[in-house]
Write a protein that holds these residues in place. Structure first.
Motif, PDB file in Angstrom:
ATOM      1  N   CYS A  40     -81.537 106.502  58.114  1.00 60.85           N
ATOM      2  CA  CYS A  40     -82.473 105.411  58.391  1.00 60.85           C
ATOM      3  C   CYS A  40     -82.276 104.250  57.429  1.00 60.85           C
ATOM      4  O   CYS A  40     -81.472 104.318  56.507  1.00 60.85           O
ATOM      5  CB  CYS A  40     -83.906 105.918  58.294  1.00 60.85           C
ATOM      6  N   LEU A  41     -83.047 103.203  57.670  1.00 58.55           N
ATOM      7  CA  LEU A  41     -82.971 101.989  56.862  1.00 58.55           C
ATOM      8  C   LEU A  41     -83.205 102.275  55.380  1.00 58.55           C
ATOM      9  O   LEU A  41     -82.519 101.737  54.524  1.00 58.55           O
ATOM     10  CB  LEU A  41     -84.029 101.002  57.385  1.00 58.55           C
ATOM     11  N   LEU A  42     -84.160 103.146  55.081  1.00 60.76           N
ATOM     12  CA  LEU A  42     -84.492 103.439  53.691  1.00 60.76           C
ATOM     13  C   LEU A  42     -83.311 104.045  52.958  1.00 60.76           C
ATOM     14  O   LEU A  42     -82.941 103.620  51.856  1.00 60.76           O
ATOM     15  CB  LEU A  42     -85.695 104.387  53.631  1.00 60.76           C
ATOM     16  N   ILE A  43     -82.693 105.063  53.598  1.00 61.02           N
ATOM     17  CA  ILE A  43     -81.538 105.716  52.971  1.00 61.02           C
ATOM     18  C   ILE A  43     -80.410 104.704  52.763  1.00 61.02           C
ATOM     19  O   ILE A  43     -79.792 104.654  51.692  1.00 61.02           O
ATOM     20  CB  ILE A  43     -81.040 106.873  53.867  1.00 61.02           C
ATOM     21  N   SER A  44     -80.158 103.863  53.773  1.00 57.37           N
ATOM     22  CA  SER A  44     -79.101 102.858  53.646  1.00 57.37           C
ATOM     23  C   SER A  44     -79.401 101.905  52.503  1.00 57.37           C
ATOM     24  O   SER A  44     -78.513 101.563  51.716  1.00 57.37           O
ATOM     25  CB  SER A  44     -78.975 102.054  54.937  1.00 57.37           C
ATOM     26  N   ALA A  45     -80.654 101.455  52.433  1.00 54.92           N
ATOM     27  CA  ALA A  45     -81.011 100.487  51.392  1.00 54.92           C
ATOM     28  C   ALA A  45     -80.843 101.095  50.007  1.00 54.92           C
ATOM     29  O   ALA A  45     -80.330 100.445  49.088  1.00 54.92           O
ATOM     30  CB  ALA A  45     -82.442 100.011  51.590  1.00 54.92           C
ATOM     31  N   LEU A  46     -81.268 102.368  49.854  1.00 55.45           N
ATOM     32  CA  LEU A  46     -81.116 103.024  48.550  1.00 55.45           C
ATOM     33  C   LEU A  46     -79.639 103.158  48.187  1.00 55.45           C
ATOM     34  O   LEU A  46     -79.237 102.887  47.056  1.00 55.45           O
ATOM     35  CB  LEU A  46     -81.792 104.395  48.567  1.00 55.45           C
ATOM     36  N   SER A  47     -78.818 103.576  49.175  1.00 57.81           N
ATOM     37  CA  SER A  47     -77.390 103.734  48.897  1.00 57.81           C
ATOM     38  C   SER A  47     -76.754 102.399  48.557  1.00 57.81           C
ATOM     39  O   SER A  47     -75.960 102.295  47.620  1.00 57.81           O
ATOM     40  CB  SER A  47     -76.675 104.345  50.104  1.00 57.81           C
ATOM     41  N   LEU A  48     -77.121 101.350  49.333  1.00 58.28           N
ATOM     42  CA  LEU A  48     -76.557 100.027  49.060  1.00 58.28           C
ATOM     43  C   LEU A  48     -77.012  99.527  47.695  1.00 58.28           C
ATOM     44  O   LEU A  48     -76.224  98.922  46.956  1.00 58.28           O
ATOM     45  CB  LEU A  48     -77.016  99.029  50.119  1.00 58.28           C
ATOM     46  N   GLY A  49     -78.270  99.770  47.362  1.00 58.51           N
ATOM     47  CA  GLY A  49     -78.783  99.361  46.057  1.00 58.51           C
ATOM     48  C   GLY A  49     -77.962  99.994  44.950  1.00 58.51           C
ATOM     49  O   GLY A  49     -77.611  99.353  43.970  1.00 58.51           O
ATOM     50  N   PHE A  50     -77.627 101.262  45.149  1.00 64.30           N
ATOM     51  CA  PHE A  50     -76.807 101.976  44.173  1.00 64.30           C
ATOM     52  C   PHE A  50     -75.402 101.364  44.106  1.00 64.30           C
ATOM     53  O   PHE A  50     -74.829 101.202  43.031  1.00 64.30           O
ATOM     54  CB  PHE A  50     -76.749 103.445  44.563  1.00 64.30           C
ATOM     55  N   LEU A  51     -74.878 100.985  45.280  1.00 62.28           N
ATOM     56  CA  LEU A  51     -73.536 100.397  45.347  1.00 62.28           C
ATOM     57  C   LEU A  51     -73.457  99.092  44.548  1.00 62.28           C
ATOM     58  O   LEU A  51     -72.472  98.836  43.860  1.00 62.28           O
ATOM     59  CB  LEU A  51     -73.156 100.131  46.808  1.00 62.28           C
ATOM     60  N   VAL A  52     -74.510  98.259  44.646  1.00 55.56           N
ATOM     61  CA  VAL A  52     -74.455  96.947  43.990  1.00 55.56           C
ATOM     62  C   VAL A  52     -75.033  96.972  42.581  1.00 55.56           C
ATOM     63  O   VAL A  52     -74.995  95.966  41.883  1.00 55.56           O
ATOM     64  CB  VAL A  52     -75.172  95.855  44.829  1.00 55.56           C
ATOM     65  N   LEU A  53     -75.546  98.120  42.163  1.00 52.35           N
ATOM     66  CA  LEU A  53     -76.148  98.246  40.834  1.00 52.35           C
ATOM     67  C   LEU A  53     -75.227  97.752  39.707  1.00 52.35           C
ATOM     68  O   LEU A  53     -75.662  96.994  38.845  1.00 52.35           O
ATOM     69  CB  LEU A  53     -76.564  99.696  40.604  1.00 52.35           C
ATOM     70  N   PRO A  54     -73.931  98.164  39.699  1.00 49.76           N
ATOM     71  CA  PRO A  54     -73.084  97.727  38.587  1.00 49.76           C
ATOM     72  C   PRO A  54     -72.939  96.213  38.478  1.00 49.76           C
ATOM     73  O   PRO A  54     -72.764  95.695  37.377  1.00 49.76           O
ATOM     74  CB  PRO A  54     -71.738  98.398  38.864  1.00 49.76           C
ATOM     75  N   TYR A  55     -73.019  95.487  39.592  1.00 50.14           N
ATOM     76  CA  TYR A  55     -72.932  94.029  39.517  1.00 50.14           C
ATOM     77  C   TYR A  55     -74.069  93.483  38.662  1.00 50.14           C
ATOM     78  O   TYR A  55     -73.884  92.611  37.822  1.00 50.14           O
ATOM     79  CB  TYR A  55     -73.026  93.389  40.915  1.00 50.14           C
ATOM     80  N   VAL A  56     -75.294  93.994  38.914  1.00 52.34           N
ATOM     81  CA  VAL A  56     -76.463  93.506  38.184  1.00 52.34           C
ATOM     82  C   VAL A  56     -76.385  93.939  36.727  1.00 52.34           C
ATOM     83  O   VAL A  56     -76.608  93.152  35.806  1.00 52.34           O
ATOM     84  CB  VAL A  56     -77.766  94.022  38.831  1.00 52.34           C
ATOM     85  N   ILE A  57     -76.035  95.223  36.512  1.00 57.14           N
ATOM     86  CA  ILE A  57     -75.956  95.739  35.141  1.00 57.14           C
ATOM     87  C   ILE A  57     -74.973  94.906  34.332  1.00 57.14           C
ATOM     88  O   ILE A  57     -75.280  94.410  33.256  1.00 57.14           O
ATOM     89  CB  ILE A  57     -75.488  97.213  35.132  1.00 57.14           C
ATOM     90  N   ARG A  58     -73.775  94.722  34.894  1.00 53.88           N
ATOM     91  CA  ARG A  58     -72.731  94.068  34.121  1.00 53.88           C
ATOM     92  C   ARG A  58     -73.068  92.612  33.833  1.00 53.88           C
ATOM     93  O   ARG A  58     -72.852  92.120  32.729  1.00 53.88           O
ATOM     94  CB  ARG A  58     -71.395  94.177  34.858  1.00 53.88           C
ATOM     95  N   SER A  59     -73.611  91.916  34.835  1.00 50.49           N
ATOM     96  CA  SER A  59     -73.899  90.498  34.593  1.00 50.49           C
ATOM     97  C   SER A  59     -75.023  90.355  33.570  1.00 50.49           C
ATOM     98  O   SER A  59     -74.981  89.455  32.731  1.00 50.49           O
ATOM     99  CB  SER A  59     -74.245  89.781  35.895  1.00 50.49           C
ATOM    100  N   THR A  60     -76.036  91.245  33.625  1.00 56.04           N
ATOM    101  CA  THR A  60     -77.110  91.178  32.638  1.00 56.04           C
ATOM    102  C   THR A  60     -76.567  91.444  31.242  1.00 56.04           C
ATOM    103  O   THR A  60     -76.815  90.692  30.292  1.00 56.04           O
ATOM    104  CB  THR A  60     -78.196  92.221  32.953  1.00 56.04           C
ATOM    105  N   GLN A  61     -75.786  92.517  31.125  1.00 56.12           N
ATOM    106  CA  GLN A  61     -75.231  92.897  29.828  1.00 56.12           C
ATOM    107  C   GLN A  61     -74.361  91.777  29.264  1.00 56.12           C
ATOM    108  O   GLN A  61     -74.494  91.379  28.105  1.00 56.12           O
ATOM    109  CB  GLN A  61     -74.413  94.175  30.002  1.00 56.12           C
ATOM    110  N   LEU A  62     -73.501  91.234  30.120  1.00 52.59           N
ATOM    111  CA  LEU A  62     -72.574  90.190  29.688  1.00 52.59           C
ATOM    112  C   LEU A  62     -73.329  88.937  29.267  1.00 52.59           C
ATOM    113  O   LEU A  62     -73.035  88.326  28.236  1.00 52.59           O
ATOM    114  CB  LEU A  62     -71.613  89.867  30.830  1.00 52.59           C
ATOM    115  N   ALA A  63     -74.332  88.552  30.073  1.00 51.18           N
ATOM    116  CA  ALA A  63     -75.089  87.339  29.762  1.00 51.18           C
ATOM    117  C   ALA A  63     -75.783  87.487  28.412  1.00 51.18           C
ATOM    118  O   ALA A  63     -75.772  86.565  27.595  1.00 51.18           O
ATOM    119  CB  ALA A  63     -76.103  87.057  30.858  1.00 51.18           C
TER     120      ALA A  63
END
Lengths: 283, 292, 250
Positions: B142-165
């Protein structure tokens, strides 16, 4: 650190530990589900067997070969193009072209994979079928060509960062000695930036191997062991997508976790290589 | 001989650049041309009055509308999951973790960033099966499972940009507030985070683009070719990238093909502009620190 | 304050011999990565004086200053040994033995850096910032306190019409006086100045030297400088950092 900050620190720590655990958890999950295969000693024979469900053979050798061949071929085509573009973007091209090219590369990195695949299906594949290879046009070569374009921006960005990260004082020294931009590139920047070049190349290879859509749409998905680049082939990633769509239980399903484990291990390998090469620069 | 090699490098570089940009031009022009050609309001709303469709009064059966809504819902819920967790993790790595932990965890998130999205999809799918066994009939793909999986997929982008900034802030700025009596968290919250906003925002924009374009994850976790508008997070849904993929192999009529091109056009414009926006922010950031 | 009650008793034998001293160190040493930066420093500074530390660059003068507000702890690494006693209005405090939060200490020991470091906000907000950190919220009172601090730093007349303008638009000398005003906002009893004029032109430098003389009324000033003539002009006590320790100069 004072006691008043404890709440904030705890929240941050929870987020970090949670996401870290999930990364490891995914591997353990796949290991758990592929465990029956592992303990029966079939895991390694799976890597060398063919995929013939009718004969109870669930090997992933054809997919392993398909993934490797397609991504290496994509790298072979994409690497020189990316290197050339990176050279042009850092030193060779006139300044106005450099910033335009940087922006274009970023835009390129943003083009959705599925759009590349879509254009390939309606543009490249018919061309391949009618002009070059014949057959269906869905083959290793087509997929590698598209993937080469797909992974190019990743590599170019890495290369450009590496080349332009070389210390300005060195660069000025070469300029002051009367070196041309190309000489600077060849004798100063390239030798200095090789860790970034390695890292970019490995990144590109990783992206090519991890991609699902292009091979699913363009490589033909044949389960036979490919013999030539004009043959159709199936990758590990596409295999996961295709088998899941067909079946939920049994040996077939279990075997896709071996694909997952192999892909995970490849990622760990690539990341280790990148980390090791960039560490040598710091020393 | 050396002169020749140098000249060859110049020629080779320019030729490669030209070739690469030619390919991009072909992809872009082809999609824009065919997409704009096919594009029309009725293609999106399939004959239903747009206002009725937007207010959910009448379902749209043969238009892109459900896929567009599906993608928007997916992206929003994935970012709602990934942004807070990612920013928190980035802050922890940049400002709290000991050097050894920082190295270990960064390596772990590098692995996550490099994982093929199909592997994350597979994990999401497997977890769905477990959940399905626990709550039979209630939880499936369902949508919820997809959103959670996608959120996990894009997590490193947010982590890395925050850390780098955070890590690339000048040391003088970092020390200003502590010298005035700021506690560690006060310094982060009142000085360091506001100064890193554009860097973090850039990472979130990249994450949005990545979540919007990914197909492999949703392929395994609940997207279908025809579902209409999802009424809750626990239902299956349509999405633009999957629609494009589906059309490329299953189209039967020219109208369906036209819709495929229109969808490709929409997705290309969305993701292309998001990535350019992120790039612009990055340039802005770099300039701010160079010329001050 | 809870944190100084018990120590006053323990330290009363010290009180007689150092009754007028504001800053006292006993065999103070600092090392970084097992490399000693300075050691066996015994210092006693009276109240309301300007003490200057000179010496070659790289000798650890800046690090020496950060020992007194524990700011070196923000760099990660480093190690202090010996004793540092500061006499605040409510008693003598051993800043490394007592459980004194670093933020609490830094509110009482102000610091100004070599390069002006205004935060990316308005002049008013910059000056009010330390009070906000300390949890003050009353707006009307705040305007008054900001004006008072800016006057102390000889800056108010120049900026009174543009308190809401971005602080980074000020000239270098004005920025540095803004930073001094900001450091004075919490009425510190001790002020640490790390080469406060070395990034400024001669005129701005003169203005800050004038200001230093006024500051003596309310604070004890410990400054680092490598301009000999400046030190001679403003300082009451001069020390030189050589051979990893601090010597009193003539």
């Amino acid at each position: 650190m004072s006691r008043e900050d404890l709440l904030q620190k705890t929240i941050l720590l929870c987020a970090t530990v949670g996401s870290g655990t999930l990364v490891v958890g995914i591997f353990l999950l796949m290991l758990h589900l592929g465990w029956p295969l592992l303990i029966s000693g079939q895991f390694f024979s799976l890597l060398l067997q063919e995929w013939r469900p009718a004969d109870n053979l669930y090997g992933i050798y054809p997919m392993l070969l398909g993934s490797t061949v397609i991504s290496l071929l994509a790298l072979l085509i994409g690497l020189p193009i990316s290197l050339g573009t990176a050279f042009a973007t850092t030193v060779v091209a006139p300044p106005w072209l450099r910033s335009a090219s940087l922006a274009l590369i970023r835009y390129m990195a943003g083009i959705p994979t599925v759009v590349y695949g879509f254009v390939a299906v309606f543009f490249l594949v018919p061309f391949m079928r009618e002009q070059i290879t014949g057959g269906s046009g869905l083959n290793i070569l087509s997929a590698a060509l598209v993937l080469a374009i797909l992974i190019a921006p990743t590599m170019v960005i890495f290369f450009v960062n590496g080349l332009s990260g070389v210390a300005k004082t060195y660069s000025l020294a070469v300029d002051a000695l009367g070196g041309t931009p190309v000489q600077k590139l060849l004798y100063l920047l390239l030798p200095q930036a090789w860790p970034a070049l390695t890292a970019g190349t490995v990144m590109g290879l990783g992206r090519a191997m991890g991609d699902t859509l292009i091979s699913l749409m363009v490589a033909g998905n044949s389960i036979a062991v490919p013999g030539a680049v004009t043959d159709s082939a199936r990758t590990l990633t596409a295999h996961i997508a295709l088998v899941i769509a067909a079946d939920f239980a049994g040996m077939e399903f279990m075997s896709i976790f071996s694909c997952g484990i192999v892909l995970y291990l490849f990622t760990v390998l690539f990341v280790s290589v990148i980390r090791l090469t960039s560490k040598t620069r710091n020393d | 001989m050396i002169r020749f090699a140098e000249r060859f490098v110049v020629f080779f570089s320019l030729a490669c650049t030209a070739l690469l940009f030619f390919c991009i031009a072909v992809v872009t022009v082809y999609v824009l041309w065919r997409g704009l050609d096919a594009f029309s309001i009725s293609l999106i709303f399939g004959g239903v009055d747009p206002l009725d469709a937007l207010l959910g009064r009448r379902p749209v059966f043969d238009g892109l509308f459900p896929a567009i809504v599906g993608t928007l819902l997916l992206v929003v819920s994935a970012i709602v999951v990934a942004a807070p967790v990612g920013i928190a993790t980035g802050i922890y790595l940049a400002d709290y973790a000991s050097p050894r932990w920082r190295v270990t965890l960064s390596a772990l998130f590098d692995v996550l960033a490099g994982l093929p999205s199909i592997v994350i999809g597979l994990a999401g799918f497997t977890i769905t099966i477990y959940l399905h066994r626990l709550f039979p009939g209630r939880i499936g793909p369902c949508l919820l499972i997809s959103a959670l999986s996608l959120g996990f997929l894009v997590l490193p982008y947010v982590i890395r940009s925050t850390q780098l900034a955070l890590e690339s802030l000048p040391a003088t700025l970092r020390l200003t507030a502590p010298a005035l009596g700021a506690r560690h968290w006060q310094n982060i919250y009142r000085v360091l985070l506001p100064a890193s906003t554009s860097g973090i925002l850039g990472g979130i924009i990249l994450a949005i683009g990545r979540a919007a374009e990914d197909t492999a994850v949703i392929l395994l976790t609940g997207v279908v070719a025809s579902a209409g508008l999802p009424r809750s997070l626990l239902e299956q849904y349509e999405a633009l990238p999957f629609f494009i993929y589906y059309i490329s192999s299953q189209y039967t009529t020219t109208q369906e093909l036209e819709m495929g091109f229109a969808a490709a056009f929409l997705l290309l414009v969305l993701c292309g502009s998001l990535f350019l926006l992120a790039y612009g922010l990055e340039r802005l950031l770099a300039r701010r620190f160079v010329f001050r | 304050m809870v944190w100084n009650g018990c120590w006053r008793v323990a330290l009363c034998f010290d009180n007689d011999m150092a009754s007028a001293s504001k800053i006292i160190t006993r065999s103070l040493a600092f090392s970084y990565d097992k490399k000693t930066l300075f050691e066996s420093i015994d210092l006693e500074l009276p109240e309301h004086c300007i003490a200057a530390v000179t010496g070659p660059s790289g000798a650890g003068k800046s690090t020496f200053l950060t020992v007194f507000n524990r700011l070196w702890q923000e760099f990660g690494g480093g190690n202090v040994s010996g004793t540092v006693l500061l006499r605040f209005a409510d008693g003598l405090v051993d800043i490394y033995r007592e459980h004194l939060p670093a933020s609490e200490l830094r509110r009482r020991v102000g610091m100004v850096f070599q390069k002006p470091n205004p935060l990316p906000m308005s002049i008013h907000k910059n000056v009010a910032f330390p009070l906000r950190l300390a949890g003050h919220r009353k707006r009307g009172e705040m305007d008054h306190l900001v004006e008072k601090a800016l006057r102390k730093a000889h800056l108010f007349e120049e900026v009174k019409d543009r308190l809401r303008a971005d602080a980074r638009a000020l000239s270098g000398g004005q920025q540095q006086r803004l930073c001094i005003a900001r450091a004075l906002m919490l009425e510190p009893e001790i002020l640490l100045l790390d080469e406060p004029t070395s990034s400024l032109d001669a005129r701005s430098c003169g203005k800050i030297e004038e200001l230093l003389d006024d500051l003596k009324q309310s604070c004890t000033v410990l400054m680092v400088s490598h301009y000999q003539d400046q030190v001679r002009r403003v300082a009451d006590l001069v020390f030189e950092m050589t051979d990893q320790t601090l010597i009193r100069s003539a």
